[in-house]
Enzyme design. Structure first.
Site, PDB file in Angstrom:
ATOM      1  N   ASP A  34      36.583  42.910  34.793  1.00  0.00           N
ATOM      2  CA  ASP A  34      36.364  42.232  36.076  1.00  0.00           C
ATOM      3  C   ASP A  34      36.193  40.723  35.919  1.00  0.00           C
ATOM      4  O   ASP A  34      35.487  40.091  36.691  1.00  0.00           O
ATOM      5  CB  ASP A  34      35.149  42.817  36.816  1.00  0.00           C
ATOM      6  CG  ASP A  34      35.160  44.332  36.825  1.00  0.00           C
ATOM      7  OD1 ASP A  34      36.195  44.894  37.212  1.00  0.00           O
ATOM      8  OD2 ASP A  34      34.165  44.951  36.400  1.00  0.00           O
ATOM      9  N   HIS A  62      43.187  45.038  39.496  1.00  0.00           N
ATOM     10  CA  HIS A  62      43.396  43.588  39.557  1.00  0.00           C
ATOM     11  C   HIS A  62      43.543  43.209  41.016  1.00  0.00           C
ATOM     12  O   HIS A  62      44.271  43.876  41.742  1.00  0.00           O
ATOM     13  CB  HIS A  62      44.734  43.210  38.918  1.00  0.00           C
ATOM     14  CG  HIS A  62      44.719  43.140  37.443  1.00  0.00           C
ATOM     15  ND1 HIS A  62      45.849  42.885  36.720  1.00  0.00           N
ATOM     16  CD2 HIS A  62      43.725  43.270  36.557  1.00  0.00           C
ATOM     17  CE1 HIS A  62      45.549  42.886  35.450  1.00  0.00           C
ATOM     18  NE2 HIS A  62      44.263  43.117  35.319  1.00  0.00           N
TER      19      HIS A  62
END
Ligand code: NAG
Ligand code: NAG
Ligand code: NAG
EC number: 6.3.4.4
Length: 434
Positions: A34, A62
């Protein structure tokens, strides 16, 4: 030779081969995931010829924002938004087929970015097929409940099986399903249904499938090309180097580029590490710089730290440079992309973890043993905050001096240059330093 001479793909022995070798540029997560890899990839993918995925499955997410449209990618390389590039899913990726097509449909509805994606995507024939979600819990490729039985491990289904002789595929599928059902009594597989569904996907998949090793070989040895590899997950989630056992089943560090694409190490060029300006972690496990107070809550809410795939709240803490330095030892970063710096905008002071101690003794590096990691005390360097918004800043010089110092401190500690600094969600908010 002249710049664009095309070499025979496999040079004859003794043939003088001048160096027209292309190298891949790699983008990897340097923490627990992340970090905002998608944004860095998107930036580099704009002028790439080929964008590859080499590992992971559709568990990683993503987010890429283009023209204020937010695209979510799990399996598709985010480079698929570049209409001039070829996207490639390598053998190291586990492909859940319904997930792949669903993801494409969803993103098609969001904006124009994905139009014509099927013409731009290639999939390695050696990639594994991820099975239905309910089996995935017991699939040796995608979970920790690994049954060491070679029988299972060697009977995974691959893309080449599905687009090959379908009767052979059916036999393999039935054998595998029956095996799982024997092993896990409460598993209810509707074999015929799932088989029909997979066969349906076979026809859509066939035009996308290519010999992945040969594809990469030609790309690397042909005329000059910009080839980008986007890592999924991150260093601390790597099966070997991550915080085991809370890791993925995939190779998220630089070696995964070679094994997941079939690329020789000599073709690995620049390796960019993506580092969030603070640290986050999803799920349980040791987190030495975690902030269990209002500062942690602030990072969580300002940084919108929720999982793209799971919606899970991410734990937040100060930047841990011991951890990032460890990721650098494994990956050898050429430079760093520091993301989400703007999330720190409101803090009067910012701490950075610079050393671990156990029982008062300093540790030389990041420990393998998770019990040790749970017990470390962190030594911090306290740096002044800047207490103003950096969101509109577009150059390093415009950043407040305290923010510049924060960046320089990270570079000095890691001995790696910071090449980009992210101060917002859009493409334009990635400041390029050099
Ligand atoms: C693993 O697989 C073997 C062979 O199918 C089986 O005998 C064994 O019980 C399995 N072990 C576990 C823990 O599921
Ligand atoms: C939270 O804890 C950290 C370190 O433990 C400290 O630096 C920070 O000031 C604390 N935040 C608040 C709001 O108390
Ligand atoms: C695709 C790939 O690279 N897989 C490897 C990842 O790492 C494990 C453990 O080191 C290997 O066993 C896999 O072959």
């Amino acid at each position: 030779c002249g710049g664009s001479k095309v070499l025979p793909t496999v040079p004859e022995p003794g043939l003088c081969v001048c160096s027209l070798l292309n190298k891949v540029t790699v983008v990897l997560g340097a923490q627990w995931g992340d970090e905002g890899k998608g944004k860095v990839v998107d930036l580099l993918a704009m002028d790439a010829d080929i964008v590859c995925r080499c590992q992971g499955g559709n568990n990683a997410g993503h987010t890429v924002v283009v023209d204020s449209v937010e695209y979510d990618f799990h399996l598709l390389p985010s480079g698929v938004l570049n209409k001039k590039a070829t996207s490639f899913i390598g053998n190291g990726v586990v492909i859940h087929l319904p997930g792949l097509f669903e993801e494409a449909e969803k993103n098609l509805q969001k904006g124009k970015g994905l139009q014509g994606w099927e013409e731009r995507l290639k999939i390695s024939d050696r990639a594994h097929i991820g099975l239905q979600h309910k089996w995935e819990k017991v699939n040796p490729l995608s979970s920790l409940s690994f049954n060491s039985s070679l029988y299972t491990a060697r009977n995974g289904l691959r893309v080449c099986d599905l687009v090959g002789d379908i009767t052979v595929f059916e036999d393999k599928f039935r054998l595998l399903a029956e095996h799982f059902q024997r092993m896990y009594q409460n598993l209810n597989i509707n074999i015929e249904n799932e088989l029909e569904q997979l066969k349906g996907f076979a026809e859509r998949l066939r035009p996308l499938v290519t010999d992945g090793v040969y594809f990469m070989h030609k790309a690397l040895n042909g005329p000059s090309k910009k080839i980008l590899v986007e890592g999924a997950n991150a260093a601390l989630l790597d099966i070997d180097f991550g915080t085991y056992p809370f890791v993925t089943s995939s190779n998220c560090t630089v070696g995964g580029v070679c094994t997941g694409l079939g690329v020789p190490p000599s073709h690995v060029g620049r390796v960019y590490g993506v580092v969030k300006a603070y640290t986050t972690r999803v799920g349980v496990g040791a987190f030495p710089t975690e902030l269990n107070n209002e500062t942690g809550d602030l990072l969580q809410s300002r940084g919108r730290e929720f999982g793209v795939t799971t919606g899970r709240r991410r734990r937040c803490g100060w930047l841990d440079l011991i951890l990032v330095r460890y990721a650098h030892m494994v990956n050898g970063f050429s430079a760093i992309a520091l993301t989400k710096l703007d999330i720190l905008d409101t803090l009067p002071e910012i701490k950075v973890g610079v050393a671990y101690k156990v029982n008062g003794k300093p540790l030389p590096s990041f420990p393998a043993n998770m019990d040790v990691l749970t017990r470390v005390t962190v030594e911090y360097e306290t740096l002044p905050g800047w207490c103003c918004s950096t969101e509109a800043v577009r150059s390093f010089e415009e950043l407040p001096p305290q923010a510049q110092s924060y960046i320089r401190f990270i570079e000095d500690f890691l001995q790696v240059p910071v090449k980009w600094v992210g101060v917002g969600k859009s493409r334009e908010s990635m400041i390029k330093l050099f």
